[in-house]
Design a protein around this motif. Structure first.
Motif, PDB file in Angstrom:
ATOM      1  N   SER A  60      33.205  33.850  36.614  1.00  0.00           N
ATOM      2  CA  SER A  60      33.043  32.769  35.642  1.00  0.00           C
ATOM      3  C   SER A  60      32.805  31.419  36.312  1.00  0.00           C
ATOM      4  O   SER A  60      32.203  30.531  35.713  1.00  0.00           O
ATOM      5  CB  SER A  60      34.275  32.707  34.746  1.00  0.00           C
ATOM      6  OG  SER A  60      35.448  32.744  35.541  1.00  0.00           O
ATOM      7  N   ASP A  90      40.284  33.536  37.506  1.00  0.00           N
ATOM      8  CA  ASP A  90      40.522  33.734  38.938  1.00  0.00           C
ATOM      9  C   ASP A  90      39.265  33.387  39.721  1.00  0.00           C
ATOM     10  O   ASP A  90      38.232  33.045  39.141  1.00  0.00           O
ATOM     11  CB  ASP A  90      40.930  35.192  39.212  1.00  0.00           C
ATOM     12  CG  ASP A  90      39.898  36.182  38.698  1.00  0.00           C
ATOM     13  OD1 ASP A  90      38.823  35.747  38.236  1.00  0.00           O
ATOM     14  OD2 ASP A  90      40.161  37.384  38.756  1.00  0.00           O
ATOM     15  N   ASP A 130      36.460  34.797  42.223  1.00  0.00           N
ATOM     16  CA  ASP A 130      35.878  36.046  42.723  1.00  0.00           C
ATOM     17  C   ASP A 130      34.863  35.705  43.805  1.00  0.00           C
ATOM     18  O   ASP A 130      33.887  34.998  43.543  1.00  0.00           O
ATOM     19  CB  ASP A 130      35.149  36.791  41.590  1.00  0.00           C
ATOM     20  CG  ASP A 130      36.031  37.021  40.377  1.00  0.00           C
ATOM     21  OD1 ASP A 130      36.920  37.864  40.453  1.00  0.00           O
ATOM     22  OD2 ASP A 130      35.824  36.336  39.341  1.00  0.00           O
TER      23      ASP A 130
END
Ligand code: DGT
Ligand code: CA
Ligand code: ZN
Length: 578
Positions: A186, A196, A198
């Motif tokens: 995101s 979170d 990534d």
């Protein structure tokens, strides 16, 4: 200790004093002090060392002593003492929308409530409604607020995650053996909040273990959730989860695309692949016989489907796939397209920097103009301007403009929208200004009809240029009031009112999901930082990401106009009022 940390402590002291029931004058002094510290252009350590700190406007001797102690020792006894006088959970309760210090104190004293859990239980048992100053409506509101924070408690603001991710990425890229590395998820798609971080990387298989060891030790994590050769997860020092995945370099484009998402975009892409007898996964793009179609990067992946490269911000399965197939993707706005900045505050109201400092900082950013819009008179807590002080500010702006040949300050206001939709300044005051931002700051609890009617009425005032932070939302803190967007955009279109994308990463208001709808009504958007300090001006660049996410092009955005065009635009509005 950084300025922002010190400012946060001062702010918290203000809050704790309010919780304690100290006089408002004292609490306000700490809140103001926090703002001043945030906006200081000088180095705090220098100011402390020279003793200049106590001479700064807004910092009295008591505050100067405390700042000095913090700078010199990294601690503050006064603060620690104050804090230890309250149970920890009491501060947590302040996160519940609508729970101010007065309410928290009352519940603590009368019901012994010291945590969000206890507060929830008390509401469910109907123990709050009977307390003086609360009532059953408040009780329901508190329960809704608790549900809201529970729903958002595992998410983080975009800019905070961005800074952490940027550092992590730099660290990972600096590790020997890493061939390529990118932030995905995101964050890469520029969502307003993220769960979170990534990260994906590529490396030869013999290097991976070393890279994972590096990742789980050299990034100063708070804890390690898991460590493997292809995937490791940590909790960063700041408390966010970060995942690192490593693949062979020829697999990198597929994993980058997969973990960029969104899930919906991926599902749609997989559907396309299936139609062509292909199989798409995070490991590759395969023919029926299992043979992989080689792709050097994401552009190659999209071209397998006869699609142009889809910018990550658009990957939400909201029409980007169809647009990419028919060569109709928008040419998205870029940071370089911006020519000026509108909606900025100065020390005249609640800003931390002077008019001149704000102008200089904006000019240094390479902008052609700055639109000043300090608060109007009703916003007493933000030191809103009276008509007289507004006039005086106009004189100062004119004098400053005489000094510049390559930069222009426009004089505006952030004029409050009153409860009945009228404006805080009279028409003859507004007529003297270059532009007028209108915003709601009081009585935000409204039904959709109340909110829509109030704002539509305000937009009908012919002096209005921009509707500021249209819903009043604070991300992860409070939902904005509901609006009938068709009515709002129709009224904006009819009345030639521009709608703000408030670029403060705490707001991002208007939400990107409504930008295309606004465009359909012929409404222009303006990317505004709502800056309260020179540093805050750069918030405008977060807003560009949000505008891109909403498919905006340069021509859709007011402040991509150069200084001459925007001056004409403002004059056009004024001409229509006379
Ligand atoms: P977040 O973390 O909630 O802010 O949003 P994302 O989009 O970063 O979600 P996350 O971290 O759960 O997963 C990263 C990406 O991995 C996601 O955008 C798409 C891909 N992904 C995860 N789960 C699935 C799935 O079940 N199906 C497909 N097609 N893709 C998935
Ligand atoms: Ca994610
Ligand atoms: Zn405002």
């Amino acid at each position: 200790m950084e300025k922002s940390q010190i400012a946060n402590i001062l702010e918290e002291i203000g809050y704790l004093l309010e919780l304690k029931g100290e006089n408002p004058f004292k609490t306000r002094a700490y809140e103001n002090g926090a703002r001043v510290v945030k906006g200081l252009s000088q180095d705090l350590a220098d100011l402390v060392a020279s003793g200049e700190i106590s001479k700064i406007k807004g910092i009295g001797s008591a505050l100067a002593d405390k700042i000095t102690e913090l700078v010199q020792t990294g601690r503050l006894e006064y603060y620690e003492k104050l804090k230890s006088a309250f149970p920890d959970g009491l501060l947590e309760m302040a996160k519940v929308p609508g729970m101010g210090p007065k309410k928290i104190r009352k519940l603590y004293e009368e019901e012994g409530i010291t945590s969000i859990d206890a507060l929830e239980k008390a509401c469910q048992e109907n123990r709050i409604a009977g307390i003086e100053g609360f009532g059953s409506k408040t009780q329901t509101k508190i329960l809704e607020g608790i549900a809201f924070i529970r729903q958002h408690s595992n998410r983080h603001l975009y800019h905070q995650a961005y800074h952490v991710a940027e550092k992590l990425l730099d660290t990972i890229r600096s590790c020997s053996g890493v061939i390529r590395a990118e932030v995905t998820g995101s964050l890469r798609r520029c969502k307003e909040t993220v769960k979170d971080i990534d990260i994906v990387a590529s490396a030869a298989s013999e290097d991976r273990e070393g890279i994972m060891t590096f990742f789980t030790t050299q990034t100063a994590p708070k804890s390690i959730i898991s460590k493997g050769e292809t995937k490791s997860s940590i909790i960063t020092g700041g408390g966010m989860q970060a995942d690192l995945r490593i693949v062979a370099d020829d697999e990198f484009p597929y994993i980058l695309h997969h973990f960029t998402g969104s899930k919906e975009h991926n599902t749609a892409m997989r559907g396309l692949a299936k139609k062509r007898g292909l199989k798409m996964s995070e490991y590759g793009l395969f023919r029926e016989n299992g043979e992989r179609i080689d792709c050097a990067d994401e552009t190659d992946i999209f071209s397998v489907f006869d699609m142009a490269f889809v910018p990550p911000e658009l990957r939400e399965d909201l029409g980007e796939i169809e647009a990419a197939q028919s060569d109709k993707l928008p040419h998205l706005i870029c940071p370089d397209d911006l020519r000026g900045i509108l909606h900025a505050h100065t020390t005249y109201s609640d800003g931390a920097n002077t008019l001149r400092e704000m102008a200089e900082a904006c000019r240094t950013m390479g902008m052609q103009y700055l639109g000043i819009s300090d608060h109007s008179k009703i916003v007493v807590y933000a030191n809103g301007l009276s008509a007289d002080r507004l006039k005086k500010q106009g004189d100062e702006i004119r004098a400053l403009n005489d000094e510049y040949s390559d930069f222009r300050i426009f004089h505006g206001t952030e004029c409050d929208i009153m409860l009945d939709g009228t404006l805080d300044f009279s028409d003859d005051v507004l007529a003297e200004l270059d532009f007028v931002v209108i915003s709601v700051h009081q009585k935000l609890a409204m039904s959709q009809k109340e909110a829509t009617d109030r704002i539509v009425k305000a937009m009908q005032n012919p002096h209005v240029t921009i509707l500021g932070h249209p819903t009043g939302r604070i991300l992860l803190e409070r939902e904005g009031y509901p609006l009938d967007y068709d009515k709002i955009f129709a009224a904006a279109g009819e009345n030639n009112v521009v709608i703000e994308i408030n670029a403060s990463p705490y707001r991002f208001d208007l939400d990107w999901r409504y930008l295309r709808q606004a465009k359909e009504y012929g409404v222009k958007l303006s990317i505004n930082p709502d800056a309260h300090s020179t540093d805050g001006l750069a918030d405008i660049y977060w807003g560009v990401g949000i505008a891109r996410k909403g498919w905006l092009q340069a021509a859709d955005v007011l402040n991509t106009m150069d200084v001459g065009d925007i001056a004409n635009f403002f004059r056009g509005i004024k001409a229509s009022t006379s």
